[in-house]
Structures are given as C-alpha cells and as structure tokens.
Design an enzyme around this catalytic site. Structure first.
Site, short mmCIF file in Angstrom:
data_model
loop_
_atom_site.label_atom_id
_atom_site.label_comp_id
_atom_site.label_asym_id
_atom_site.label_seq_id
_atom_site.Cartn_x
_atom_site.Cartn_y
_atom_site.Cartn_z
N ALA A 143 0.92 -1.17 -0.26
CA ALA A 143 -0.12 0.09 -0.17
C ALA A 143 0.86 1.25 0.12
O ALA A 143 1.81 1.33 0.64
CB ALA A 143 -0.93 0.03 1.32
N VAL A 160 3.00 -1.73 4.16
CA VAL A 160 3.37 -0.41 3.82
C VAL A 160 4.64 -0.33 2.94
O VAL A 160 5.38 -1.14 3.24
CB VAL A 160 3.61 0.68 5.15
N CYS A 161 4.37 0.09 1.68
CA CYS A 161 5.38 -0.01 0.75
C CYS A 161 6.66 0.55 1.27
O CYS A 161 7.78 0.06 1.04
CB CYS A 161 4.68 0.90 -0.61
N PHE A 162 6.41 1.85 1.79
CA PHE A 162 7.62 2.56 1.93
C PHE A 162 8.19 2.48 3.26
O PHE A 162 9.32 3.03 3.68
CB PHE A 162 7.39 4.08 1.80
N LYS A 210 14.62 4.95 1.62
CA LYS A 210 13.93 4.73 0.39
C LYS A 210 13.37 6.13 -0.21
O LYS A 210 12.80 6.73 0.72
CB LYS A 210 12.94 3.88 0.60
#
Length: 236
Positions: free
Chosen positions: A78, A139-141, A155
């Site tokens: 996400a 969570v993607c990040f 990132k």
C-alpha cells in the site's frame, strides 16, 4: 522501434490514474513505441497492490479524509499518493531497450531514475533487497525491496511491475514530501503513534528534504521536465 512517447497527465483521481496505466498496458502492441506517462494525484489516494486484501484498510478513515481508494494493476504494498511525482512506463519485453525479463526491465528503468536524481545533485543507490519480515508488511515505503531506489540508505522511489508475455507496465512513486506516512492511519491494526511514524520517516526520504526546497505545486513541473528529458535520452 518508434521513439519514446511522453504523456504528461497532470493531477487526476486515483481511479483515473490506475485505469490509464492499465489501458496503456492493454493497448500496447508488440513493436509499438514505448510510453512514459508522468502524473500526480488529486485528491490524494491510497492504492493497494493487486494481491493485497482491501479489507486490511479502514475505508471510513480514508473517506473522512477525502482520499481515493484504488487497486493497482501491479503487485506490491500500500501507498498513500499525496506528495509525489509518479511515473509509468509501458513497453515491449523482451526488447533491446528494456531487456529480456523482469529484473532487466527494473535495471533499465532504474538507470534513468538514478540519472535523474544525479542531475539533481544527489547520490542514489539501488537496494539489493529487504528482510522477509519487512517484505510481509503492508506499507510499501517501510523498507526498500530489491531494485528500489534509495539515497543515503533511505527509500526514495518505490516501483512495481505487471507483465504479459510480450509487454510490461512498470510504475512508481518518487517522493517529494513526507505525506506518505499518513497512510498509517488508514490500515487496520497498524500503529499510528509518533514512534511508528518516526520509524517510517527514518526509513524514507523525499526530494523536498534532500534538496532543501519546496518540491510541490509549480515546482513539480521542473522535475517532470528533467525526468522526461532523461528518459528520452535513454530510451528515445
């Protein structure tokens, strides 16, 4: 092979943005010119990966904030798309431009992304991967997976890919500000406290922080200009 086509769509809703990317992939014919699409999000939107469970999200919390909620045609985790420049590339795979497989495509496109960042005076790297525990997060990040772009170990760019036998879509978020951490308030069972937010901020960075200036509004056009120019040099 045709010259790279650049589409600059400005700010659109989450549903419109994901439909546009999916349509580019569906309509791409073998041998056709590759496409770079640059866009933003209005209003902000939460996107979730193709294989994620939408029930993991607090839709009422998302709606209260006036944000969109949309599934991506790609995998991954996400993202809250708020302060970012988003890119999408559609092209042939295998091809001389992008290589023969998923990893080659990531490498080719990362070459353009890292050159873009170097021209901004930054020193980017490409992550070798993350732990299994981190990869299982929603969570993607929160961590950098393989092929994702970092600066100083934090990132900055998160990307995902969808492939067909003869073509691919890769799109990704280049963070311009810290608003992506507000995603924590929209995940069921996720800690949205100050320590968790600080942890996510420490794992990420953004162009505003790195360059020490405003990277939103009209300034975003400057980044689009440069990113489009670098992609045209690489693939045009």
């Amino acid at each position: 092979m045709g010259r790279l086509v650049v589409i600059r769509d400005g700010a659109r809703t989450g549903a419109d943005n994901m439909a546009a990317d999916a349509d580019l992939l569906a309509r791409h014919a073998p041998g056709a010119a590759p496409v770079l699409r640059l866009y933003r999000w209005s209003p902000p939107a939460v996107s979730y990966g193709y294989h994620q469970d939408p029930d993991d999200f607090d839709r009422e919390a998302i709606a209260r904030r006036g944000w969109g909620f949309v599934r991506r045609p790609t995998g991954g985790r996400a993202i809250l798309h708020a302060q970012e420049l988003t890119y999408a590339v559609v092209g042939d795979a295998p091809s001389a431009r992008f290589g023969d497989d998923l990893h080659a495509v990531y490498t080719a496109i990362n070459g353009a992304l890292t050159e873009f960042l170097r021209r901004l005076g930054l020193a980017p790297d490409v992550s070798a991967g993350e732990s299994l525990a981190a990869a299982r997060g929603a969570v993607c990040f929160q961590s950098a997976g393989r092929h994702e772009v970092t600066v100083g170990g934090r990132k900055l760019v998160g990307s995902a890919q969808r492939r067909h036998p003869d073509r691919f879509l890769q799109h990704g978020s280049i963070l311009t500000g810290p608003a992506h951490v507000d995603l924590l308030a929209c995940l069921r069972g996720e800690d949205d406290g100050p320590d968790r937010r600080a942890e996510l901020l420490a794992a990420t960075t953004n162009l505003g922080e790195l360059l020490g200036r405003d990277c939103e509004g009209p300034y975003a056009d400057e980044f689009e200009d440069l990113l489009a120019a670098v992609f045209q040099e690489r693939f045009g």
